[in-house]
Design a protein around this motif. Structure first.
Motif, PDB file in Angstrom:
ATOM      1  N   HIS A   1       0.835  -1.201   0.000  1.00 55.26           N
ATOM      2  CA  HIS A   1       0.000   0.000   0.000  1.00 55.26           C
ATOM      3  C   HIS A   1       0.867   1.247   0.000  1.00 55.26           C
ATOM      4  N   GLU A   2       0.342   2.266  -0.677  1.00 58.18           N
ATOM      5  CA  GLU A   2       1.006   3.560  -0.793  1.00 58.18           C
ATOM      6  C   GLU A   2       0.198   4.614  -0.049  1.00 58.18           C
ATOM      7  N   LYS A   3       0.895   5.630   0.440  1.00 59.84           N
ATOM      8  CA  LYS A   3       0.197   6.758   1.070  1.00 59.84           C
ATOM      9  C   LYS A   3       0.981   8.036   0.783  1.00 59.84           C
ATOM     10  N   PHE A   4       0.246   9.152   0.723  1.00 53.81           N
ATOM     11  CA  PHE A   4       0.866  10.450   0.524  1.00 53.81           C
ATOM     12  C   PHE A   4       1.478  10.920   1.839  1.00 53.81           C
ATOM     13  N   ALA A   5       2.703  11.401   1.773  1.00 52.89           N
ATOM     14  CA  ALA A   5       3.327  12.062   2.921  1.00 52.89           C
ATOM     15  C   ALA A   5       3.152  13.563   2.752  1.00 52.89           C
ATOM     16  N   TYR A   6       2.718  14.255   3.819  1.00 57.53           N
ATOM     17  CA  TYR A   6       2.497  15.698   3.705  1.00 57.53           C
ATOM     18  C   TYR A   6       3.020  16.400   4.959  1.00 57.53           C
ATOM     19  N   ASP A   7       3.344  17.668   4.793  1.00 53.87           N
ATOM     20  CA  ASP A   7       3.834  18.509   5.883  1.00 53.87           C
ATOM     21  C   ASP A   7       2.667  18.863   6.789  1.00 53.87           C
ATOM     22  N   LEU A   8       2.743  18.501   8.062  1.00 50.93           N
ATOM     23  CA  LEU A   8       1.625  18.731   8.976  1.00 50.93           C
ATOM     24  C   LEU A   8       1.355  20.216   9.212  1.00 50.93           C
TER      25      LEU A   8
ATOM     26  N   PRO B   1       3.288  19.213  -0.090  1.00 47.63           N
ATOM     27  CA  PRO B   1       4.117  18.035  -0.369  1.00 47.63           C
ATOM     28  C   PRO B   1       5.425  18.057   0.420  1.00 47.63           C
ATOM     29  N   VAL B   2       5.972  16.882   0.622  1.00 46.55           N
ATOM     30  CA  VAL B   2       7.223  16.730   1.374  1.00 46.55           C
ATOM     31  C   VAL B   2       8.366  16.540   0.387  1.00 46.55           C
TER      32      VAL B   2
ATOM     33  N   GLY C   1       6.821   9.841  11.707  1.00 49.81           N
ATOM     34  CA  GLY C   1       6.359  11.010  10.974  1.00 49.81           C
ATOM     35  C   GLY C   1       5.959  12.148  11.884  1.00 49.81           C
ATOM     36  N   ALA C   2       5.263  11.839  12.955  1.00 48.07           N
ATOM     37  CA  ALA C   2       4.813  12.888  13.882  1.00 48.07           C
ATOM     38  C   ALA C   2       6.000  13.639  14.480  1.00 48.07           C
ATOM     39  N   ALA C   3       7.080  12.929  14.772  1.00 41.78           N
ATOM     40  CA  ALA C   3       8.270  13.583  15.334  1.00 41.78           C
ATOM     41  C   ALA C   3       8.915  14.537  14.336  1.00 41.78           C
ATOM     42  N   LEU C   4       8.704  14.278  13.048  1.00 43.54           N
ATOM     43  CA  LEU C   4       9.284  15.118  11.997  1.00 43.54           C
ATOM     44  C   LEU C   4       8.313  16.172  11.475  1.00 43.54           C
ATOM     45  N   GLY C   5       7.053  16.090  11.895  1.00 49.06           N
ATOM     46  CA  GLY C   5       6.042  16.992  11.357  1.00 49.06           C
ATOM     47  C   GLY C   5       5.489  16.531  10.028  1.00 49.06           C
ATOM     48  N   ILE C   6       5.443  15.206   9.818  1.00 52.70           N
ATOM     49  CA  ILE C   6       4.949  14.614   8.579  1.00 52.70           C
ATOM     50  C   ILE C   6       3.720  13.764   8.878  1.00 52.70           C
TER      51      ILE C   6
ATOM     52  N   ARG D   1     -10.035  19.479   4.538  1.00 57.60           N
ATOM     53  CA  ARG D   1     -10.608  18.866   5.746  1.00 57.60           C
ATOM     54  C   ARG D   1     -10.464  17.343   5.709  1.00 57.60           C
ATOM     55  N   VAL D   2     -10.228  16.801   4.521  1.00 49.77           N
ATOM     56  CA  VAL D   2     -10.038  15.358   4.408  1.00 49.77           C
ATOM     57  C   VAL D   2      -8.830  14.904   5.219  1.00 49.77           C
ATOM     58  N   LEU D   3      -7.845  15.776   5.377  1.00 48.65           N
ATOM     59  CA  LEU D   3      -6.652  15.411   6.140  1.00 48.65           C
ATOM     60  C   LEU D   3      -6.979  15.227   7.617  1.00 48.65           C
ATOM     61  N   GLU D   4      -7.902  16.041   8.130  1.00 45.08           N
ATOM     62  CA  GLU D   4      -8.279  15.958   9.543  1.00 45.08           C
ATOM     63  C   GLU D   4      -8.997  14.643   9.827  1.00 45.08           C
ATOM     64  N   GLU D   5      -9.841  14.219   8.902  1.00 41.93           N
ATOM     65  CA  GLU D   5     -10.696  13.061   9.161  1.00 41.93           C
ATOM     66  C   GLU D   5     -10.136  11.740   8.645  1.00 41.93           C
TER      67      GLU D   5
END
Length: 451
Positions: free
Chosen positions: A34-41, A46-47, A123-128, A444-448
């Motif tokens: 599976h693939e997922k998008f990584a994004y800057d929190l 984009p990262v 990711g959370a530690a990096l802000g991702i 808002r999709v990122l929040e949910e």
């Protein structure tokens, strides 16, 4: 390092390579990717590859969790572990877990769950953050950072010459897929035909890409629509798989007719885009005149062919959009129940037996737009999906493999059963939120739905 892969003496070697994947049913395994998008929190953008909030930093953060780096030149471009799984990068920085071949769905779901926990923590530690959708809902193509892999540079140049959406496929899509084994040529043919014909059912159940650059795009699975205008030579559903005589040799003939992308020598990618593997086997490849291919070259070529179902030494199911964690275990459940149980596979063959080439083309054309509501043979794809889910559930019940808690594998189908029972695809759920509680704000999709 010099190439130590054995040379190819003729087409029989290629047929034998595919055939060598055959194994007894008690040795069949399930591999989930599976693939997922990584994004800057912080920015939701984009990262990049480099930097404190970059993909490279994310990969390095995974080292202490049992992963070792894989380099291309000086760049870390993947990770591997002792468990026969890997983490790799798609062209736009999408992060992929290629799961190990595992005995049952309980194990593959444990693997997915463990990976999600660790990646989310690092990711959370990096802000991702991470998002599992089929197509990124907000980003523009030009805003996305290309990952430093040689094959992607070649594909980036070649894609616009053969289709209008190939770069979108590379940069803005994510998928979940499952890889399954076969016993022999006859079982491979059965499995390929069932999965190719029914791949649009998986597309409908996983349809999850209704937005482009902040608004609705008119599709429920825009990701699957993208494959219709990426590269007709290497994408789609090969209709010959439904013809008499289909088998390993016929598939090799197909592979030899798909134009190449590259040849890899001593870690360097040589541009052979549009050139012929048949010519390569005759020592007439313009990119390497006089040189003959090795089996490693053939394996590389295999990885650049993108039909909805791909045959390697196993079968890859490629029709589903990327999904939130809660649905990642459902795709292997669908295809395992349908293909690994002989009775369910036989019933599925009967189900598709009367379908015409136009029936199959209709499903592939219309499902990305209409999802479960697609009209089909006097009913809709929703009714077809309910039938298919029933066969898969029966197959999993007959497998009767309990978890540590005593549950068999059927419950992994529950998220898809909910979709089919309601008739509402995940994409329609997103659209309902967009026009309702999100008040037209697609981020808002990122929040949910973010990991």
């Amino acid at each position: 390092m010099p190439d130590t892969s054995p040379p190819i003496s003729g087409k029989a070697d290629l047929v034998g390579f595919l055939e060598s994947g055959a194994k007894p049913a008690d040795q069949w395994r399930i591999g989930t990717e599976h693939e997922k998008f990584a994004y800057d929190l912080e920015t939701l953008g984009p990262v990049p590859y480099d930097g404190p909030r970059g993909v490279k930093a994310l990969l390095e953060g995974l080292y202490p969790h049992g992963w070792e780096p894989v380099y291309e030149g000086d760049n870390v471009i993947a990770l591997k572990s002792d468990h026969h799984n890997s983490v790799s990068l798609e062209p736009g920085g999408q992060v992929e877990l290629s799961g190990a071949p595992l005995k049952n769905l309980h194990q593959t779901c444990d693997e997915v769950t463990s990976h999600r926990r660790i990646v989310k923590e690092v990711g959370a530690a990096l802000g991702i953050g991470f998002l599992g959708l089929g197509f990124h809902p907000a980003w523009k193509r030009e805003d996305i950072h290309w990952m430093p892999k040689g094959r992607y540079a070649i594909m980036r140049r070649y894609m616009p010459t053969v289709g209008s959406l190939g770069l979108d496929m590379m940069l803005r899509t994510c998928t979940v897929q499952v890889n399954l084994d076969f016993a022999d040529e006859a079982s491979m043919v059965e499995m390929y035909r069932v999965s190719a014909a029914l791949q649009p059912v998986a597309t409908a159940l996983f349809a999850n890409s209704p937005f482009t650059e902040g608004g609705p795009n008119g599709y429920l699975s825009y990701r699957m629509h993208i494959w219709t205008d990426t590269d007709a030579d290497r994408c789609g559903m090969p209709e010959f798989v439904f013809e008499d005589g289909f088998g390993f040799e016929r598939y090799v003939d197909y592979l030899l007719d798909v134009p190449m992308y590259f040849v890899k020598r001593e870690g360097r990618y040589i541009d052979a885009a549009g050139q012929s593997f048949r010519d390569f086997m005759a020592g007439k490849l313009p990119a390497l005149p006089g040189e003959l291919p090795t089996m490693a070259d053939f394996e590389d070529h295999l990885s650049t062919v993108f039909p909805d179902v791909r045959l390697k030494r196993y079968l890859e199911m490629r029709g589903a959009d990327g999904a939130p964690w809660s649905r990642l275990c459902a795709l292997p459940a669908l295809w395992t129940g349908l293909l690994y149980d002989a009775q369910s596979r036989g019933a599925a063959l009967e189900l598709i037996a009367g379908w015409t080439a136009e029936d199959r083309a209709h499903l592939r054309r219309e499902v990305p737009r209409l999802g479960l509501a697609t009209p089909f043979r006097g009913a809709t794809v929703r009714e077809l999906a309910l039938t298919v889910l029933g066969l898969a559930r029966e197959g999993l019940a007959r497998r009767n493999i309990p978890s540590a808690l005593g549950n068999d594998e059927q419950h992994y189908l529950d998220p898809l059963q909910k979709v089919a029972d309601s008739g509402q695809t995940p994409a329609e759920e997103l659209l309902e939120a967009f026009h309702g509680r999100w008040t037209g704000t697609v981020c808002r999709v990122l929040e949910e739905y973010g990991y």
